[in-house]
Motif scaffolding. Structure first.
Motif, short mmCIF file in Angstrom:
data_model
loop_
_atom_site.label_atom_id
_atom_site.label_comp_id
_atom_site.label_asym_id
_atom_site.label_seq_id
_atom_site.Cartn_x
_atom_site.Cartn_y
_atom_site.Cartn_z
N LEU A 267 0.79 -1.23 0.00
CA LEU A 267 0.00 0.00 0.00
C LEU A 267 0.83 1.28 0.00
O LEU A 267 0.49 2.22 -0.74
N PRO A 268 1.90 1.40 0.78
CA PRO A 268 2.67 2.66 0.73
C PRO A 268 3.19 2.99 -0.67
O PRO A 268 3.12 4.14 -1.11
N GLY A 269 3.72 1.99 -1.38
CA GLY A 269 4.19 2.24 -2.74
C GLY A 269 3.06 2.54 -3.70
O GLY A 269 3.22 3.38 -4.61
N ILE A 270 1.92 1.88 -3.52
CA ILE A 270 0.76 2.15 -4.38
C ILE A 270 0.28 3.59 -4.18
O ILE A 270 -0.02 4.29 -5.15
N VAL A 271 0.23 4.03 -2.95
CA VAL A 271 -0.21 5.40 -2.66
C VAL A 271 0.76 6.41 -3.28
O VAL A 271 0.34 7.45 -3.81
N THR A 272 2.05 6.11 -3.23
CA THR A 272 3.03 7.00 -3.84
C THR A 272 2.78 7.15 -5.34
O THR A 272 2.81 8.27 -5.88
N GLY A 273 2.54 6.04 -6.02
CA GLY A 273 2.25 6.11 -7.45
C GLY A 273 0.96 6.86 -7.74
O GLY A 273 0.89 7.64 -8.70
N ILE A 274 -0.05 6.66 -6.91
CA ILE A 274 -1.32 7.37 -7.10
C ILE A 274 -1.12 8.87 -6.93
O ILE A 274 -1.64 9.68 -7.72
N MET A 275 -0.36 9.26 -5.92
CA MET A 275 -0.14 10.69 -5.70
C MET A 275 0.70 11.32 -6.80
O MET A 275 0.52 12.49 -7.14
N LEU A 276 1.63 10.57 -7.37
CA LEU A 276 2.38 11.08 -8.52
C LEU A 276 1.45 11.36 -9.70
O LEU A 276 1.57 12.38 -10.39
N SER A 277 0.52 10.44 -9.93
CA SER A 277 -0.42 10.65 -11.04
C SER A 277 -1.36 11.82 -10.75
O SER A 277 -1.69 12.60 -11.65
N ILE A 278 -1.79 11.97 -9.50
CA ILE A 278 -2.66 13.10 -9.14
C ILE A 278 -1.91 14.42 -9.30
O ILE A 278 -2.47 15.42 -9.79
N ALA A 279 -0.65 14.44 -8.88
CA ALA A 279 0.14 15.67 -9.03
C ALA A 279 0.29 16.04 -10.50
O ALA A 279 0.21 17.23 -10.86
N ARG A 280 0.51 15.04 -11.35
CA ARG A 280 0.63 15.34 -12.79
C ARG A 280 -0.70 15.86 -13.33
O ARG A 280 -0.73 16.84 -14.10
N ALA A 281 -1.80 15.23 -12.93
CA ALA A 281 -3.11 15.65 -13.44
C ALA A 281 -3.44 17.06 -12.97
O ALA A 281 -3.99 17.87 -13.74
N ALA A 282 -3.12 17.39 -11.73
CA ALA A 282 -3.45 18.72 -11.21
C ALA A 282 -2.66 19.82 -11.91
O ALA A 282 -3.12 20.97 -11.96
N GLY A 283 -1.50 19.49 -12.46
CA GLY A 283 -0.69 20.49 -13.13
C GLY A 283 -0.87 20.58 -14.63
O GLY A 283 -0.17 21.37 -15.28
N GLU A 284 -1.77 19.80 -15.20
CA GLU A 284 -1.97 19.82 -16.65
C GLU A 284 -2.84 21.01 -17.06
O GLU A 284 -3.83 21.31 -16.40
N THR A 285 -2.44 21.64 -18.15
CA THR A 285 -3.15 22.81 -18.64
C THR A 285 -3.85 22.56 -19.98
O THR A 285 -5.01 22.95 -20.17
#
Length: 358
Positions: A267-285
């Motif tokens: 779970l810790p590694g899965i959450v890290t990957g999920i947050m990386l994807s969320i960070a990328r999505a939040a910064g897309e223009t």
């Protein structure tokens, strides 16, 4: 060939060797930086960046010479490589510190209630007011919808690949996930524009194409999915096989083993990957600009009418001719980073609370 002399009979062996004092390394650093600055500014070939680079090179050379003279060649090599590793770490951290400092120093100007409580609707070029409330709402709704769509699909897809997938079909899934990883964000926006906005949305809008925050969420889902699948797949593969085998030996079904043993362990590694994807999505223009329109008014309904986002707000304000726009752009960028940071910390705490105790 060098040999180590044995101690004389009756003489105790030397257990301690000479050590270069710590203050000597500071002295070498000061001299190296001074020489680097003298070479850079004295010759006029560069500025402080070149002075730092030359100082680093001279520092490594000075450390090797000083340690070699006191402790020997073997210790000199060890100290030089250690200094090189530490220097590389500092060089890697400096850009991050610079970004954080720039965001905080320039984004603090508009950290007020008006910025977080109002939108840019009816705000002119000479108006110092206006805020990003509409953009914050749009980012939270779009990223939230994209996460609700993508996280279950990505995690379940990774579970299938690792635990159940065999043969050519699994190979094709992996191949297309790898291809999707490199898709530019503008392509994802064009895909949703061509499929959802121009084909599907007219069915629900009296035959006219409709821009919406939900369309932006679909585009962000396309970008998030491959990151979640690949990161979750790698984390599931790191779970030790004896954990699965022990569970199977106790008669636990495979689905319950995955749910109760495999996923909590990874779970810790899965959450890290999920947050990386969320960070990328939040910064897309680009996807938001193509399919959501970027309205300046507050819109709480992501399924109807145009909607903005923080990344699009930063893009628009950075290119605005108003002298008040840059301050809004910097504060919006700081807000976006703060939102991602808060979500990451919350997700990490949740994952730590739910993982299997060792």
């Amino acid at each position: 060939m060098t040999t180590t002399a044995l101690p004389a009979p009756g003489q105790a062996p030397k257990l301690h060797t000479k050590k270069l004092p710590t203050v000597a390394f500071f002295g070498v650093a000061v001299v190296a930086l001074g020489l680097g600055a003298a070479l850079s500014y004295g010759t006029g070939i560069g500025g402080w960046v070149l002075a730092l680079v030359l100082g680093l090179v001279l520092y490594l050379v000075g450390v090797f010479i000083a340690v070699n003279a006191v402790e020997g060649r073997r210790s000199a090599r060890n100290r030089t490589w250690s200094a090189l590793i530490h220097s590389a770490f500092v060089l890697a951290v400096l850009p991050l510190i610079s970004v954080v400092w720039t965001l905080v120093s320039k984004g603090a100007d508009r950290l007020d209630g008006d910025f977080f409580g109002s939108s840019m609707n009816n705000i002119g070029a000479r108006d110092p007011n206006g805020g990003a409330y509409h953009a914050i709402i749009g980012t939270l709704e779009q990223v939230g919808i994209a996460a609700l769509i993508t996280i279950p699909l990505g995690v379940l897809g990774a579970i299938y690949i690792v635990e159940y997938g065999r043969g050519r079909f699994t190979f094709l899934i992996r191949f297309f996930v790898d291809v999707m990883t490199g898709i530019p964000s503008i392509v994802a926006g064009l895909f949703v524009l061509a499929f959802w906005v121009l084909i599907v949305s007219p069915w629900f809008n009296d035959g006219a194409p409709a821009f919406s925050g939900f369309a932006a969420a679909l585009a962000l889902s396309v970008l998030m999915l491959p990151t979640i699948v690949r990161s979750t797949e790698e984390m599931l593969r790191l779970v030790p096989a004896p954990l699965r085998e022990g569970s199977y030996a106790l008669g636990v079904p495979k689905w319950k083993t995955i749910l109760k043993i495999v996923i909590p362990t990874a779970l810790p590694g899965i959450v890290t990957g999920i947050m990386l994807s969320i960070a990328r999505a939040a910064g897309e223009t680009a996807p938001v600009l193509l399919v959501a329109g970027g309205s300046a008014a507050i819109n709480f309904n992501p399924f109807d009418a145009q909607q903005g986002s923080l990344s699009l707000f930063v893009f628009q304000q950075a290119g605005d001719a108003s002298r008040f726009a840059p301050a809004r752009a910097w504060t919006a960028a700081l807000t976006l980073v703060a939102l991602v940071l808060i979500l990451t910390i919350a997700a990490k705490l949740l994952a730590r609370r739910n993982r299997i105790p060792r």
